[in-house]
Design an enzyme around this catalytic site. Structure first.
Site, PDB file in Angstrom:
ATOM      1  N   ASP A  47       0.827  -1.198   0.000  1.00 47.28           N
ATOM      2  CA  ASP A  47       0.000   0.000   0.000  1.00 47.28           C
ATOM      3  C   ASP A  47       0.868   1.257   0.000  1.00 47.28           C
ATOM      4  O   ASP A  47       0.549   2.248  -0.655  1.00 47.28           O
ATOM      5  CB  ASP A  47      -0.910   0.024   1.230  1.00 47.28           C
ATOM      6  CG  ASP A  47      -2.043  -0.988   1.091  1.00 47.28           C
ATOM      7  OD1 ASP A  47      -2.066  -1.700   0.060  1.00 47.28           O
ATOM      8  OD2 ASP A  47      -2.887  -1.048   1.999  1.00 47.28           O
ATOM      9  N   TYR A  50       2.228   1.897  -3.378  1.00 53.56           N
ATOM     10  CA  TYR A  50       1.122   2.362  -4.215  1.00 53.56           C
ATOM     11  C   TYR A  50       0.867   3.849  -3.967  1.00 53.56           C
ATOM     12  O   TYR A  50       0.777   4.654  -4.890  1.00 53.56           O
ATOM     13  CB  TYR A  50      -0.125   1.541  -3.893  1.00 53.56           C
ATOM     14  CG  TYR A  50      -1.358   1.915  -4.690  1.00 53.56           C
ATOM     15  CD1 TYR A  50      -1.615   1.306  -5.914  1.00 53.56           C
ATOM     16  CD2 TYR A  50      -2.253   2.855  -4.216  1.00 53.56           C
ATOM     17  CE1 TYR A  50      -2.749   1.639  -6.649  1.00 53.56           C
ATOM     18  CE2 TYR A  50      -3.386   3.194  -4.936  1.00 53.56           C
ATOM     19  CZ  TYR A  50      -3.635   2.580  -6.153  1.00 53.56           C
ATOM     20  OH  TYR A  50      -4.752   2.910  -6.871  1.00 53.56           O
ATOM     21  N   LEU A  97     -39.580   2.299   0.205  1.00 52.84           N
ATOM     22  CA  LEU A  97     -40.678   2.235   1.170  1.00 52.84           C
ATOM     23  C   LEU A  97     -41.647   3.382   0.971  1.00 52.84           C
ATOM     24  O   LEU A  97     -41.231   4.502   0.671  1.00 52.84           O
ATOM     25  CB  LEU A  97     -40.120   2.328   2.602  1.00 52.84           C
ATOM     26  CG  LEU A  97     -39.316   1.137   3.103  1.00 52.84           C
ATOM     27  CD1 LEU A  97     -38.581   1.490   4.389  1.00 52.84           C
ATOM     28  CD2 LEU A  97     -40.231  -0.055   3.334  1.00 52.84           C
ATOM     29  N   LYS A 132     -35.343   3.485  11.068  1.00 50.42           N
ATOM     30  CA  LYS A 132     -34.991   3.588   9.646  1.00 50.42           C
ATOM     31  C   LYS A 132     -33.623   4.244   9.595  1.00 50.42           C
ATOM     32  O   LYS A 132     -33.464   5.421   9.917  1.00 50.42           O
ATOM     33  CB  LYS A 132     -36.020   4.432   8.904  1.00 50.42           C
ATOM     34  CG  LYS A 132     -35.756   4.518   7.422  1.00 50.42           C
ATOM     35  CD  LYS A 132     -36.941   5.159   6.720  1.00 50.42           C
ATOM     36  CE  LYS A 132     -36.842   5.095   5.219  1.00 50.42           C
ATOM     37  NZ  LYS A 132     -35.608   5.606   4.652  1.00 50.42           N
ATOM     38  N   LYS A 304     -43.268  -3.201   9.685  1.00 51.40           N
ATOM     39  CA  LYS A 304     -43.438  -4.288   8.714  1.00 51.40           C
ATOM     40  C   LYS A 304     -44.453  -5.291   9.249  1.00 51.40           C
ATOM     41  O   LYS A 304     -44.421  -5.602  10.451  1.00 51.40           O
ATOM     42  CB  LYS A 304     -42.101  -5.010   8.481  1.00 51.40           C
ATOM     43  CG  LYS A 304     -41.038  -4.107   7.881  1.00 51.40           C
ATOM     44  CD  LYS A 304     -39.667  -4.765   7.824  1.00 51.40           C
ATOM     45  CE  LYS A 304     -38.645  -3.729   7.361  1.00 51.40           C
ATOM     46  NZ  LYS A 304     -37.269  -4.147   7.587  1.00 51.40           N
TER      47      LYS A 304
HETATM   48  S1  IVH Z   1     -36.920  -2.352   4.625  1.00 42.33           S
HETATM   49  C1  IVH Z   1     -38.904  -3.851   0.811  1.00 42.33           C
HETATM   50  N1  IVH Z   1     -35.903  -1.483   6.889  1.00 42.33           N
HETATM   51  O1  IVH Z   1     -34.900   2.861   3.512  1.00 42.33           O
HETATM   52  C2  IVH Z   1     -38.496  -3.032   1.971  1.00 42.33           C
HETATM   53  N2  IVH Z   1     -35.383  -0.298   4.896  1.00 42.33           N
HETATM   54  O2  IVH Z   1     -36.792   4.393   1.942  1.00 42.33           O
HETATM   55  C3  IVH Z   1     -37.073  -2.722   1.961  1.00 42.33           C
HETATM   56  N3  IVH Z   1     -33.875   1.581   5.213  1.00 42.33           N
HETATM   57  O3  IVH Z   1     -34.195   1.299   0.469  1.00 42.33           O
HETATM   58  C4  IVH Z   1     -36.605  -1.834   2.997  1.00 42.33           C
HETATM   59  N4  IVH Z   1     -33.607   1.343   7.384  1.00 42.33           N
HETATM   60  O4  IVH Z   1     -32.282   1.605   2.152  1.00 42.33           O
HETATM   61  C5  IVH Z   1     -36.005  -1.287   5.557  1.00 42.33           C
HETATM   62  N5  IVH Z   1     -35.025  -0.837   8.928  1.00 42.33           N
HETATM   63  C6  IVH Z   1     -35.127  -0.665   7.619  1.00 42.33           C
HETATM   64  C7  IVH Z   1     -34.449   0.376   6.966  1.00 42.33           C
HETATM   65  C8  IVH Z   1     -34.612   0.532   5.594  1.00 42.33           C
HETATM   66  C9  IVH Z   1     -33.268   2.047   6.322  1.00 42.33           C
HETATM   67  C10 IVH Z   1     -33.739   2.170   3.874  1.00 42.33           C
HETATM   68  C11 IVH Z   1     -33.482   1.200   2.757  1.00 42.33           C
HETATM   69  C12 IVH Z   1     -34.602   1.420   1.781  1.00 42.33           C
HETATM   70  C13 IVH Z   1     -35.017   2.804   2.119  1.00 42.33           C
HETATM   71  C14 IVH Z   1     -36.437   3.097   1.668  1.00 42.33           C
END
Ligand code: IVH
Length: 753
Positions: A47, A50, A97, A132, A304
């Site tokens: 590294d 490089y 979502l 989230k 969910k």
């Molecule tokens: S579920 C089919 N769970 O939010 C459902 N997403 O706005 C897939 N994300 O693309 C997503 N925390 O990048 C899920 N606890 C969580 C999450 C999450 C962050 C993001 C994910 C998704 C985006 C949608």
């Protein structure tokens, strides 16, 4: 092989010839090192060596900027794949979502899910609730317990192969014990606040660019072409879902996540199971209260449906699951001065006001522009003429409150009248297009003022071109918004069709693409090739790419599925043109009748008025049929139909579309693979009450079996599914002699009975 002769000469002692030779040698050495490291997985130099080569290359480029190679290693951040990452097609689409901002929407979500599944109010229905994470999603594919691929979400269908980078993340296991043979784990890559601050500190010490927020830092780090850079950037990963699986992980979302934790993934400790909206909202508050002390950014809570069998039945809308919801935290806000209001002209001629602001930090991001929506919003009223913000208007020079909700464009929420400068005048919204000088008019019922210049308006032409090359449209590699804009400004292309004659006009001869600044032999021939590849293209993409108002990706897909080929689409829309005029005249007459009825204090004669106008229009036979056919497509309403017909009725626009089509080989829309399905290709109408499934579920199931679901019965209908209470549609089916079955008959037919 470039000579090593000057390899040891200090940079300040190199002359021009020696410097050029050194740059050649360094480019070759760095490319070879990259190849060895990434592609062959067998680094040949350390590294430190490089880094020394890179530093020397940069120093020579600083001293002799005019000698910098077009393919300079300093521009490539080191990766062997100078074109970026390889593309990966996801085995199972990566979705986003649906969002909610209000508490009430959580109860609506619960009710919606119950309705779809046909669950009684009292029946148990559990959900999970978890933070989230504000990062970027990643799909990790394990085969036989080994990590074989990591890919970003991309557009959901194809992402980028970032396997080498993902392997540098500590939270991502290389091997798993007792895992299903095929296991795709999905989750969020993010950076902690602490690591983010340290990284930015290092970046600024070195004079490198700093990142606006941890999310950008995580994205920038994961999408490094040089995995060595990623390795020095402390990324983390929370697992929250899965893609392809050779066997189920569990029966519920909650247990599946627990299983991922057992397999060695980090899962979020704030994930809980709730038995309904009250519990979900309680967890929302708990997470929101703890937000500041988590040490990483979150922007809401994700709910969910817990039962995975229910998740399967609920399935997906076009880009979001019906079984999940993101409940966002309220937007962050800040006050600043509005310096100026500027008008941008969009693809469909819409004049959009934009606020230029004194830069201010909102939720960690510097904001200097915000949308002002339209002229009513500036004036302080909504579409119905009712006051918003207490009727306060917005003026240049005002103090305004701006807010950001998620990734969306910042907005102006409020005005501080006490700080309004004395000389601030109400904003006069332009009535001519600032780009082309054509009249800008507002049609009855439209919140937006639009330029009437059509294709002569440069702003509209450029926006149309940008839309045309966008990801969901033609998506031509090497031809992004920036390039089409430059080509347009220089008169190389004026409309989409011109893209397909670029090679003819600028591939050889006096003016050549390869001689343009920023282009070379290789990039020019790559572009011509990329354009050629897109001559054969799916019908739905073509329809979407035309940029016709109200025709988004979903509507384009519905139209493509219905018409099948470009020819029948064009013939269908064209035939409906006279009816679109009648539709508009009828809408106006109905509006007038409603206003008159209100004044006279009587009920408006809506149906009679509409029918009278249609009768008076005296349409050619085919027009009404074509119109009914269009508005009969599920998902296509009169607004979309009228907008399509308008576009095809404008001579200049139609000619421009024809010129484009002449260059293309439009691939017919393939119905889904429904071999053996008894209803494939059939047009089905559901009417009356369904008892064993909801209307939405029935429709989704029918479409998955290759049927077209229509909202109205016509001679083209093959089958009517009539539940109790079916009225005029069942009657019409009987008149037309169309086969009609009840719900059980339908279930038996499709093999679900
Ligand atoms: S579920 C089919 N769970 O939010 C459902 N997403 O706005 C897939 N994300 O693309 C997503 N925390 O990048 C899920 N606890 C969580 C999450 C999450 C962050 C993001 C994910 C998704 C985006 C949608």
């Amino acid at each position: 092989m470039p000579s090593e002769r000057h390899a040891k000469t200090p940079v300040d002692r190199l002359d021009e010839t020696a410097a050029r030779a050194e740059l050649d040698r360094l480019a070759e050495a760095l490319n070879a090192a990259n190849r060895a490291y990434h592609t062959e997985d067998a680094p040949r130099i350390s590294d430190a060596e490089y880094d020394a080569l890179k530093a020397r290359n940069a120093a020579i480029e600083d001293a002799f900027p005019h000698l910098k190679r077009a393919d300079s290693p300093s521009e490539q951040v080191g990766g062997p794949v100078a074109d970026g990452f390889a593309k990966v097609t996801h085995a199972v689409r990566m979705m986003s979502l649906g969002n909610a901002f209000e508490d009430a929407e959580v109860a609506e979500f619960d009710a919606r899910v119950r309705r779809y599944l046909g669950l009684e109010d009292g029946a148990p229905l559990a959900f999970t609730a978890e933070p989230k994470i504000d990062g970027l999603s990643l799909n990790l594919r394990y085969e036989g317990g080994r990590l074989v691929q990591a890919a970003t979400r991309g557009d959901g269908e194809t992402g980028e192969n970032v396997t080498a980078n993902a392997r540098t993340v500590d939270d991502i296991p290389e091997r798993l014990d007792d895992a299903p043979e095929v296991l795709e784990v999905r989750g969020e890559v993010y950076m902690s606040h602490e690591d983010f601050a340290a990284l930015n500190g290092r970046q600024s010490e070195r004079g490198d660019k700093t990142f606006a927020n941890p999310r950008n830092a995580a994205a920038g780090s994961l999408r490094q072409l040089d995995a060595r850079i990623t390795r020095d950037r402390p990324l983390r990963f929370f697992a929250y879902g899965w893609g392809e699986l050779s066997e189920p992980l569990a029966g519920t979302q909650y247990d599946a996540i627990a299983r991922l934790a057992e397999l060695g993934f980090r899962t979020n400790p704030l994930t809980v199971r709730c038995d309904g909206p009250d519990g979900m909202l309680a967890q929302y508050s708990a997470i929101e209260q703890g937000r500041a002390t988590l040490g990483y950014d979150i922007d809401g809570v994700v709910y969910k449906v817990d039962d995975l069998d229910y998740q399967r039945r609920l399935g997906f809308r076009s880009t979001t699951p019906r079984w999940a919801l993101a409940h966002k935290f309220p937007a962050e806000t800040a006050w600043t001065r509005l310096e100026k209001i500027e008008i941008q002209v969009g693809r469909t001629g819409a004049l959009s006001p934009v606020a230029r602001l004194t830069p201010v930090t909102v939720g960690g991001v510097v904001v200097s522009n915000a949308t002002l929506h339209n002229e009513d919003y500036i004036a302080g009223r909504d579409a119905g003429g009712n006051p918003i913000r207490g009727g306060k208007d917005i003026r240049e020079g005002d103090w305004v409150q701006v807010y950001r909700a998620g990734d969306v464009i910042p907005k102006v929420a409020d005005v501080d009248l006490e700080k309004r400068p004395e000389d601030a005048a109400p904003y006069a919204f332009p009535t001519v297009c600032p780009e082309c000088g054509s009249d800008a008019i507002r049609e009855e019922g439209d919140a937006v003022r639009r330029c009437t210049g059509g294709l002569i308006c440069p702003a509209q032409a450029v926006e149309k071109l940008r839309h045309f090359v966008s990801r969901a449209a033609f998506d031509i590699e090497g031809l992004g918004a920036k390039q089409v804009e430059q080509f347009y400004r220089d008169g190389w292309i004026a409309e989409p069709a011109d893209i397909f004659t670029l090679a003819e006009r600028f591939g050889s001869g006096a003016r050549q693409l390869k001689n343009r600044e920023g282009w070379g032999e290789k990039s020019a021939s790559n572009l011509f090739e990329a354009i050629d590849e897109k001559r054969k293209i799916d019908l739905r993409r073509v329809i979407f790419a035309l940029g016709i108002r109200h025709v988004g990706e979903v509507a384009a897909g519905d139209l493509a599925r219905h018409f099948g080929t470009w020819e029948s689409f064009a013939v269908g829309v064209e035939a409906a043109i006279p009816a679109a005029h009648a539709h508009r005249a009828a809408a106006e007459a109905v509006g007038a009748e409603q206003a008159a009825a209100k004044v006279e204090g009587r009920r408006a004669r809506v149906t009679e008025t509409r029918e009278a106008v249609w009768a008076e229009a005296d349409l050619p036979m085919g027009a009404k049929v074509a119109w009914d056919d269009l508005v009969g497509i599920d998902g296509i309403g009169a607004t979309v139909a009228a907008s399509l017909a308008d576009a095809f009725a404008q001579e200049a626009e139609r000619a421009s579309i024809d010129r484009l089509i002449a260059h293309l080989d439009v691939r017919p829309d393939e119905p889904p693979d429904t071999e053996g399905s008894p209803v494939a290709g059939k047009t089905v109408v559901f009417t009356g009450t369904l008892e064993k499934m909801t209307r939405a579920e029935a429709k989704a199931r029918a479409e998955a079996l290759g049927a077209k679901v229509s909202g109205s019965v016509s001679a083209k209908t093959d089958l009517v599914v009539a539940g109790p209470g079916a009225g005029s549609k069942a009657k019409k089916a009987a008149e037309l002699g169309i086969e009609t079955v009840d719900e059980d008959g339908w279930l038996a037919l499709i093999g679900d009975g």
